[in-house]
Design a protein around this motif. Structure first.
Motif, PDB file in Angstrom:
ATOM      1  N   PRO A 252       8.290   6.032  -9.277  1.00 11.88           N
ATOM      2  CA  PRO A 252       7.164   5.994  -8.336  1.00 11.88           C
ATOM      3  C   PRO A 252       7.398   6.884  -7.122  1.00 11.88           C
ATOM      4  O   PRO A 252       6.517   6.984  -6.272  1.00 11.88           O
ATOM      5  CB  PRO A 252       7.140   4.525  -7.907  1.00 11.88           C
ATOM      6  CG  PRO A 252       8.560   4.079  -7.998  1.00 11.88           C
ATOM      7  CD  PRO A 252       9.190   4.867  -9.129  1.00 11.88           C
ATOM      8  N   PHE A 253       8.575   7.496  -7.018  1.00 13.76           N
ATOM      9  CA  PHE A 253       8.913   8.230  -5.795  1.00 13.76           C
ATOM     10  C   PHE A 253       8.807   9.731  -6.005  1.00 13.76           C
ATOM     11  O   PHE A 253       9.359  10.278  -6.961  1.00 13.76           O
ATOM     12  CB  PHE A 253      10.331   7.884  -5.338  1.00 13.76           C
ATOM     13  CG  PHE A 253      10.562   6.422  -5.102  1.00 13.76           C
ATOM     14  CD1 PHE A 253       9.833   5.738  -4.138  1.00 13.76           C
ATOM     15  CD2 PHE A 253      11.491   5.722  -5.855  1.00 13.76           C
ATOM     16  CE1 PHE A 253      10.046   4.387  -3.915  1.00 13.76           C
ATOM     17  CE2 PHE A 253      11.714   4.373  -5.644  1.00 13.76           C
ATOM     18  CZ  PHE A 253      10.984   3.699  -4.675  1.00 13.76           C
TER      19      PHE A 253
ATOM     20  N   ASN B 235       5.628  -4.348  -6.018  1.00 19.34           N
ATOM     21  CA  ASN B 235       5.394  -3.573  -7.237  1.00 19.34           C
ATOM     22  C   ASN B 235       6.684  -2.791  -7.548  1.00 19.34           C
ATOM     23  O   ASN B 235       7.733  -3.055  -6.946  1.00 19.34           O
ATOM     24  CB  ASN B 235       4.191  -2.639  -7.015  1.00 19.34           C
ATOM     25  CG  ASN B 235       4.344  -1.806  -5.741  1.00 19.34           C
ATOM     26  OD1 ASN B 235       5.362  -1.874  -5.055  1.00 19.34           O
ATOM     27  ND2 ASN B 235       3.333  -1.030  -5.423  1.00 19.34           N
ATOM     28  N   THR B 236       6.617  -1.798  -8.431  1.00 20.65           N
ATOM     29  CA  THR B 236       7.843  -1.063  -8.769  1.00 20.65           C
ATOM     30  C   THR B 236       8.488  -0.402  -7.546  1.00 20.65           C
ATOM     31  O   THR B 236       9.679  -0.620  -7.292  1.00 20.65           O
ATOM     32  CB  THR B 236       7.565  -0.008  -9.862  1.00 20.65           C
ATOM     33  OG1 THR B 236       7.130  -0.680 -11.032  1.00 20.65           O
ATOM     34  CG2 THR B 236       8.819   0.811 -10.169  1.00 20.65           C
TER      35      THR B 236
ATOM     36  N   ALA C 177       0.810  -1.226   0.000  1.00 20.63           N
ATOM     37  CA  ALA C 177       0.000   0.000   0.000  1.00 20.63           C
ATOM     38  C   ALA C 177       0.841   1.272   0.000  1.00 20.63           C
ATOM     39  O   ALA C 177       0.428   2.290  -0.570  1.00 20.63           O
ATOM     40  CB  ALA C 177      -0.925   0.005   1.218  1.00 20.63           C
ATOM     41  N   VAL C 178       2.002   1.252   0.624  1.00 23.62           N
ATOM     42  CA  VAL C 178       2.757   2.500   0.810  1.00 23.62           C
ATOM     43  C   VAL C 178       4.229   2.333   0.408  1.00 23.62           C
ATOM     44  O   VAL C 178       5.110   2.988   0.963  1.00 23.62           O
ATOM     45  CB  VAL C 178       2.657   3.026   2.272  1.00 23.62           C
ATOM     46  CG1 VAL C 178       1.233   3.448   2.586  1.00 23.62           C
ATOM     47  CG2 VAL C 178       3.146   2.002   3.284  1.00 23.62           C
ATOM     48  N   ALA C 179       4.468   1.488  -0.599  1.00 23.46           N
ATOM     49  CA  ALA C 179       5.860   1.216  -0.984  1.00 23.46           C
ATOM     50  C   ALA C 179       6.535   2.441  -1.596  1.00 23.46           C
ATOM     51  O   ALA C 179       7.767   2.526  -1.635  1.00 23.46           O
ATOM     52  CB  ALA C 179       5.912   0.038  -1.964  1.00 23.46           C
ATOM     53  N   ASP C 180       5.717   3.401  -2.065  1.00 23.76           N
ATOM     54  CA  ASP C 180       6.323   4.641  -2.585  1.00 23.76           C
ATOM     55  C   ASP C 180       6.858   5.517  -1.442  1.00 23.76           C
ATOM     56  O   ASP C 180       7.512   6.518  -1.690  1.00 23.76           O
ATOM     57  CB  ASP C 180       5.310   5.414  -3.444  1.00 23.76           C
ATOM     58  CG  ASP C 180       4.019   5.726  -2.694  1.00 23.76           C
ATOM     59  OD1 ASP C 180       3.587   4.896  -1.864  1.00 23.76           O
ATOM     60  OD2 ASP C 180       3.452   6.806  -2.924  1.00 23.76           O
TER      61      ASP C 180
ATOM     62  N   ASN D  81       5.098  -0.916   5.627  1.00 25.43           N
ATOM     63  CA  ASN D  81       5.777  -1.820   4.697  1.00 25.43           C
ATOM     64  C   ASN D  81       6.311  -3.045   5.435  1.00 25.43           C
ATOM     65  O   ASN D  81       6.160  -4.178   4.980  1.00 25.43           O
ATOM     66  CB  ASN D  81       6.935  -1.099   3.998  1.00 25.43           C
ATOM     67  CG  ASN D  81       6.446  -0.088   2.979  1.00 25.43           C
ATOM     68  OD1 ASN D  81       5.682  -0.420   2.072  1.00 25.43           O
ATOM     69  ND2 ASN D  81       6.876   1.152   3.140  1.00 25.43           N
ATOM     70  N   ASP D  82       6.943  -2.789   6.589  1.00 26.47           N
ATOM     71  CA  ASP D  82       7.477  -3.909   7.382  1.00 26.47           C
ATOM     72  C   ASP D  82       6.351  -4.836   7.817  1.00 26.47           C
ATOM     73  O   ASP D  82       6.485  -6.054   7.777  1.00 26.47           O
ATOM     74  CB  ASP D  82       8.205  -3.374   8.624  1.00 26.47           C
ATOM     75  CG  ASP D  82       9.313  -2.410   8.246  1.00 26.47           C
ATOM     76  OD1 ASP D  82      10.206  -2.827   7.496  1.00 26.47           O
ATOM     77  OD2 ASP D  82       9.245  -1.236   8.659  1.00 26.47           O
ATOM     78  N   GLU D  83       5.240  -4.229   8.231  1.00 25.71           N
ATOM     79  CA  GLU D  83       4.108  -5.048   8.685  1.00 25.71           C
ATOM     80  C   GLU D  83       3.582  -5.917   7.547  1.00 25.71           C
ATOM     81  O   GLU D  83       3.306  -7.103   7.732  1.00 25.71           O
ATOM     82  CB  GLU D  83       2.966  -4.153   9.187  1.00 25.71           C
ATOM     83  CG  GLU D  83       3.260  -3.485  10.522  1.00 25.71           C
ATOM     84  CD  GLU D  83       2.276  -2.348  10.839  1.00 25.71           C
ATOM     85  OE1 GLU D  83       2.652  -1.477  11.639  1.00 25.71           O
ATOM     86  OE2 GLU D  83       1.155  -2.341  10.261  1.00 25.71           O
ATOM     87  N   GLN D  84       3.438  -5.308   6.357  1.00 26.77           N
ATOM     88  CA  GLN D  84       2.907  -6.090   5.233  1.00 26.77           C
ATOM     89  C   GLN D  84       3.858  -7.226   4.848  1.00 26.77           C
ATOM     90  O   GLN D  84       3.419  -8.341   4.556  1.00 26.77           O
ATOM     91  CB  GLN D  84       2.632  -5.179   4.029  1.00 26.77           C
ATOM     92  CG  GLN D  84       1.351  -4.367   4.200  1.00 26.77           C
ATOM     93  CD  GLN D  84       0.829  -3.847   2.854  1.00 26.77           C
ATOM     94  OE1 GLN D  84       1.223  -2.772   2.420  1.00 26.77           O
ATOM     95  NE2 GLN D  84      -0.021  -4.611   2.204  1.00 26.77           N
TER      96      GLN D  84
END
Ligand SMILES: *Cc1c(COP(=O)(O)O)cnc(C)c1O
Length: 387
Positions: free
Chosen positions: A236-237, A210-211, A172-175, A182-185
């Motif tokens: 993506p950033f 994802n990217t 959800a928040v990889a950007d 991210n760690d939780e996912q």
């Protein structure tokens, strides 16, 4: 699609297949030993699913990913036989076509019954990737139902109706790589994979990234990374450009100046007179608008003409928008720009970028390229072709 060398299409996006190949190789290096799934949903983010898929496979991608079964069918009809995964279904999706064409299916829960019914009817096993919701809150099986989904699925596998090929999830928040979610996912994904393997599932591929996840979180690579945006050379950033990431934007959007005329100071421009000229000036008419996928809200976005940057002035209409050649005091319009090339966005080397249009429209580069409408001719070029 237009491969011919005839007169220039009046509105054109050129897609550089060499850029696509470069981006795949670059990301494959970063992801290795994980493999690359090229995500070509939504007509390859507006770039053309089939040509992009072929270029990506040539450059080392080994899987293709799409949202809809119908998009996977289009790839198969074009003669592409690489593994393809489709992950977003409705009760009207053509699961039978997917099974017959060997398209892998993402399954989050309710789809299982439909997939199994078609597999039974066709007497052919479906290939299934089970999706766990690790927090995104869209598709995916809720963790508390995971064991039950696994149990049902394994039972159908024993009946020969399907084969579980993969387990996957989506970030959800990889950007924003440093957010703790991210760690939780990633941890929840590891847990779900462990439960599946303990239940006796023999997985070919585990995939999460994802990217942005691929570029920022090596611990999210697992066996396969699903690359959309990066394939097209976009970042993506926020605050990091394509060039800084070693990527090459593949799409450039061009047209030509359709009219050019001198007007007095105080002249209104376009609907609502949201802009008035400050002085006597020359206006240029650019023949693309929201009917071509230009965001109507992107007033102020840059275009380049003869190497100079001009902002969009006045409202963007369905078919056209306007630039003011002398508002910035830069131009000597002795030579009329009528008919000169306009770059709406390109690879960023002396051109505006999809990122500029994203900023001007309060959106993201994903949307800017994906929404270019069918009214704009796609042309495929290969900047590395030798002949
Ligand atoms: C669209 C999509 C991707 C690709 O995301 P990018 O950020 O463009 O790389 C990956 N996985 C899923 C499930 C998607 O829907």
């Amino acid at each position: 699609m237009d491969f011919s060398a005839g007169p220039l299409p009046e509105r054109r996006v050129d897609i550089d297949l060499a850029a696509i190949r470069h981006n795949v190789r670059h990301i494959a290096d970063i992801a290795s030993p994980a493999r690359v799934m090229a995500v070509v949903k939504a007509d390859g983010y507006g770039h053309g699913a089939v040509p992009v898929a072929k270029a990506a496979l040539e450059a080392g991608a080994t899987w293709l990913g799409v949202a809809h079964i119908s998009e996977a069918v289009e790839l198969r009809r074009a003669g592409i036989d690489a593994p393809v995964l489709a992950w977003l279904h409705t009760e009207s999706s053509d699961f039978a076509a997917a099974i017959e064409l060997g398209v892998d299916l993402g399954v989050s829960g309710w789809e299982l019954a439909h997939v199994v019914a078609e597999a039974r009817r066709l007497e052919r096993p479906a290939r299934v990737h089970l999706k766990i919701d690790t927090g995104l809150g869209r598709n995916g099986c809720p963790p508390e139902k995971w064991e039950s989904l696994l149990g049902q699925t394994l039972q159908h596998q024993e009946e020969g109706l399907l084969r579980v090929v993969g387990v996957f999830s989506h970030l959800a928040v990889a950007d924003e790589p440093h957010r703790a979610e991210n760690d939780e996912q990633i941890q929840r994904f590891r847990d779900a994979v462990a439960v599946a393997e303990d239940a006796g599932v023999d997985l070919e591929v585990r995939h999460l990234a994802n990217t942005p996840g691929t570029l920022s979180r090596p611990d999210a690579h697992f066996d396969l990374v699903r690359i959309g945006l990066g394939l097209y050379g976009l970042s993506p950033f926020e605050g990091q450009s394509s060039i800084e990431l070693g990527l090459r934007p593949a799409m450039s959007f061009r047209t030509t100046v359709a009219n050019c005329k001198e007007v007095p100071a105080g002249h209104g421009v376009s609907y609502g007179f949201a802009y008035r000229t400050e002085k006597r000036t020359t206006l240029g008419l650019i023949p693309v608008g929201y009917g071509d996928g230009i965001p109507r809200i992107a007033v102020g976005a840059p275009v380049t003409i003869d190497g100079r940057i001009y902002p969009v002035v006045g409202r963007i209409a369905m078919d056209q928008f306007v630039v003011d050649f002398e508002a910035t005091g830069l131009v000597d319009t002795e030579e009329s720009p009528l008919g000169h090339e306009v770059v709406i966005f390109g690879d960023g080397n002396g051109t505006p970028t999809a990122d500029d249009w994203a900023r001007a429209s309060g959106s993201i580069n994903y949307e800017v390229v994906t929404r270019i409408s069918p009214r704009v001719t796609r042309r495929y070029v290969d900047s590395e072709a030798t002949s």
